[in-house]
Write an enzyme that holds these catalytic residues in place. Structure first.
Site, short mmCIF file in Angstrom:
data_model
loop_
_atom_site.label_atom_id
_atom_site.label_comp_id
_atom_site.label_asym_id
_atom_site.label_seq_id
_atom_site.Cartn_x
_atom_site.Cartn_y
_atom_site.Cartn_z
N HIS A 28 0.82 -1.16 -0.10
CA HIS A 28 0.07 -0.02 -0.05
C HIS A 28 0.74 1.35 -0.11
O HIS A 28 0.54 2.31 -0.91
CB HIS A 28 -0.97 -0.02 1.11
CG HIS A 28 -1.91 -0.86 1.34
ND1 HIS A 28 -2.13 -1.90 2.35
CD2 HIS A 28 -2.68 -1.21 0.47
CE1 HIS A 28 -3.07 -2.61 2.31
NE2 HIS A 28 -3.63 -2.44 0.99
N LYS A 61 -18.43 -6.14 8.46
CA LYS A 61 -16.93 -6.88 8.47
C LYS A 61 -16.09 -6.16 9.51
O LYS A 61 -15.47 -5.21 9.02
CB LYS A 61 -16.36 -6.80 7.09
CG LYS A 61 -15.47 -7.94 6.71
CD LYS A 61 -15.10 -7.78 5.25
CE LYS A 61 -13.44 -8.20 5.29
NZ LYS A 61 -12.94 -7.75 4.07
N ARG A 75 -1.68 -6.46 -8.23
CA ARG A 75 -0.47 -7.26 -8.14
C ARG A 75 -0.34 -8.30 -9.06
O ARG A 75 0.59 -8.71 -9.38
CB ARG A 75 -0.64 -7.78 -6.43
CG ARG A 75 -0.56 -6.92 -5.66
CD ARG A 75 -1.10 -7.47 -4.38
NE ARG A 75 -2.34 -7.67 -4.51
CZ ARG A 75 -3.18 -8.05 -3.29
NH1 ARG A 75 -2.80 -8.04 -2.28
NH2 ARG A 75 -4.53 -8.20 -3.67
N SER A 90 -2.80 -7.78 2.96
CA SER A 90 -3.38 -7.43 4.31
C SER A 90 -3.79 -8.85 5.00
O SER A 90 -3.54 -9.08 6.19
CB SER A 90 -4.57 -6.45 4.59
OG SER A 90 -3.98 -5.18 4.24
#
Ligand code: PNS
Length: 160
Positions: free
Chosen positions: A17, A41, A92, A129
């Site tokens: 990030h 969440k 990515r 993450s």
């Protein structure tokens, strides 16, 4: 003046990030790191903690045009309130592009806000993450993949 929004969950922020933040800060006049508040969440870190970790990590970069804020609801509505015309996302792998393309087109159709996809630097291509949390939870060393403050916070959170 072009203001860009870099949105995400950032639970927690990773070196991947931060790479995107630094490059977006060089490409745009201002960057708003936007942390999604998702009532459905619950994360490992509270939104306030995520913002504090992002701020501490960004402070280590030589940039002055980045700030962090939380948002709820539609990303394009947040962009409007911020008068931001660009969304920045890191990608990515091809799977990320597939997923991002649909969101980019939807966001543009909803608002005209365009999305710029930045390829993540190869050294962080496998860092997420969720993987960082899993490894840290199981006692692994993630210090190479996250800012120092995040490493310290993960160790505290998952202390055995
Ligand atoms: O870090 P993440 O969890 O992959 O980030 C996803 C995020 C926050 C960018 C995405 O879920 C989002 O934009 N949420 C806000 C709600 C919204 O605008 N949804 C419509 C997207 S087309």
């Amino acid at each position: 003046m072009t203001r860009a929004v870099f949105p995400g969950s950032f639970d927690p922020v990773t070196n991947g990030h931060l790479d995107i933040v630094a490059r977006a800060a060089a490409a745009f006049d201002e960057v708003v790191v936007a942390v999604l508040v998702n009532e459905a969440k619950r994360g490992v870190f509270s939104v306030a903690d995520r913002i504090a970790l992002i701020d501490a990590s960004v402070a280590q970069l030589a940039v002055t045009n980045v700030r962090t804020q939380s948002f709820e609801g539609l990303l394009v509505d947040f962009c409007r309130t911020q008068e931001a015309t660009v969304i920045v996302k890191g990608v990515r792998a091809p799977a990320d592009v597939d997923y991002e393309l649909a969101m980019a087109s939807m966001n543009r159709a909803l608002s005209g806000v365009d999305t710029v996809l930045l390829p993540t630097s190869p050294q962080w291509s496998f860092v997420s993450s969720s993987l960082v949390k899993e490894v840290a939870r199981l006692g692994g060393d993630v210090s190479a993949f996250v800012p120092h403050q995040v490493d310290v916070s993960l160790r505290k959170r998952f202390a055995r």
